[in-house]
Scaffold this motif. Sequence first.
Motif, mmCIF file in Angstrom:
data_model
loop_
_atom_site.group_PDB
_atom_site.id
_atom_site.type_symbol
_atom_site.label_atom_id
_atom_site.label_comp_id
_atom_site.label_asym_id
_atom_site.label_seq_id
_atom_site.Cartn_x
_atom_site.Cartn_y
_atom_site.Cartn_z
ATOM 1 N N GLN A 267 79.416 83.454 21.495
ATOM 2 C CA GLN A 267 80.323 82.650 22.310
ATOM 3 C C GLN A 267 79.886 82.670 23.777
ATOM 4 N N ARG A 268 79.370 83.809 24.216
ATOM 5 C CA ARG A 268 78.890 83.905 25.594
ATOM 6 C C ARG A 268 77.610 83.092 25.767
ATOM 7 N N PHE A 269 76.685 83.239 24.825
ATOM 8 C CA PHE A 269 75.418 82.506 24.917
ATOM 9 C C PHE A 269 75.636 80.996 24.791
ATOM 10 N N ALA A 270 76.621 80.602 23.987
ATOM 11 C CA ALA A 270 76.887 79.181 23.797
ATOM 12 C C ALA A 270 77.359 78.508 25.084
ATOM 13 N N ARG A 271 77.871 79.305 26.015
ATOM 14 C CA ARG A 271 78.359 78.764 27.286
ATOM 15 C C ARG A 271 77.399 79.041 28.447
ATOM 16 N N HIS A 272 76.255 79.614 28.121
ATOM 17 C CA HIS A 272 75.285 79.956 29.159
ATOM 18 C C HIS A 272 74.345 78.780 29.411
ATOM 19 N N ARG A 273 74.020 78.568 30.681
ATOM 20 C CA ARG A 273 73.226 77.392 31.068
ATOM 21 C C ARG A 273 71.893 77.312 30.332
ATOM 22 N N PHE A 274 71.212 78.452 30.146
ATOM 23 C CA PHE A 274 69.895 78.438 29.512
ATOM 24 C C PHE A 274 69.936 78.920 28.059
ATOM 25 N N ALA A 275 70.711 79.959 27.796
ATOM 26 C CA ALA A 275 70.782 80.495 26.436
ATOM 27 C C ALA A 275 71.343 79.473 25.456
ATOM 28 N N ALA A 276 72.192 78.553 25.932
ATOM 29 C CA ALA A 276 72.746 77.523 25.046
ATOM 30 C C ALA A 276 71.633 76.655 24.453
#
Length: 373
Positions: A267-276
């Motif tokens: 859920q955190r990565f899905a909202r991250h500018r690059f990790a998404a």
Amino acid sequence: VFGAKPQSIGRIQSPGARVHSAGFAMCSSVLVVKNTFICVLDDLEAASPCLRTVRAHHRAQSDSIVSPDYLATHSSDLVSNGSEQSDSSKDSRIVTWTHALDAGGVQATAAVAEIVDNVATLAFEPLGSHAVQRALEVATPEEAYRLASGLHGRVVAAAKSVHANSVLQKIIYHVGTRDSTFLACELQGWGRVIGLNASGSGVLCRLLEFSAREPMVVALVDEVLAKDAAALCCHKCGHRVAMSIISNGLERQRSRVIGALLEGGLQRFARHRFAAHVLEHALAQGSVAEVGLLAAALMAQAGAVVSLACHGFGVQIVRGLLDVPQVSKIVRRYLQKAVPKLRKDKYGSALVDELGLQDPEDSWVTAFAAGGA
């Protein structure tokens, strides 16, 4: 005018400052103040301090007298002027080579030979880099190998260079896997640094694209993943390397990246500018089992799909889930039920329109009206 400080040069701002007379036919002049004296300069000389310096130097030479004070004051200007002329001459040579490469035939062969002799310098310059890349495009395999060999011992510096990194990528593309192995050899020990570098990350991606199974490239990628793989996914340059590993790396290397995503909180990565971007790529390029694990983790929490659909980066993950056959229908059903909420958000509203979803109440009214008719 006469209030000007001694030794200063100033342009008179009054309307009469610019003189046009028969004595200066076809030439506009400017009145300036030099050491309290009013002098007349033509526009070209007034606009170019460097030109005034050179003309003064020529006058001194014609009188066979060079004042020590003059040399002390203007020598730096003359040296810089000479350097500019040298740079201009070099640029004109590069342009000549480029035209010869475009012409082909004997001219191109001669140009490639000259570029080979200077490739270690040209690769790091703006115009020179383009000339080397063009030479690689038209060169024979043997000539391309000689061009690549010119960067032996300078690969790390080239990978981090704004201009030379493009030459390395061109070498990987044109020279072939076997002859470009030396690049990965010289990058050993620098893998993580290169992977997080704005220029070097592109070189690493090209190596993965064309030589992912080569032992030295495998070792280099392992070096990149030896530290925190999740941090690689969140890095503004490193995330491109992570995506390339998912697409082209060994299965164990791909699993290392996807495992880091699962362990770090999707859920955190899905909202991250690059990790998404990495997560979206993993949903498209991962194995069936890996994609299933990612989808299940993303949808495990109640309302997670709708929440992601209302986020600028998360909405891309929802689009990725809609392309996964195993969960596509479930995701669409979640979105259908939440149309009123999605309509209140610009990202959610755009997704609703894209999918052609209707508010459940509106659908019921439409169906009732159609039945009554």
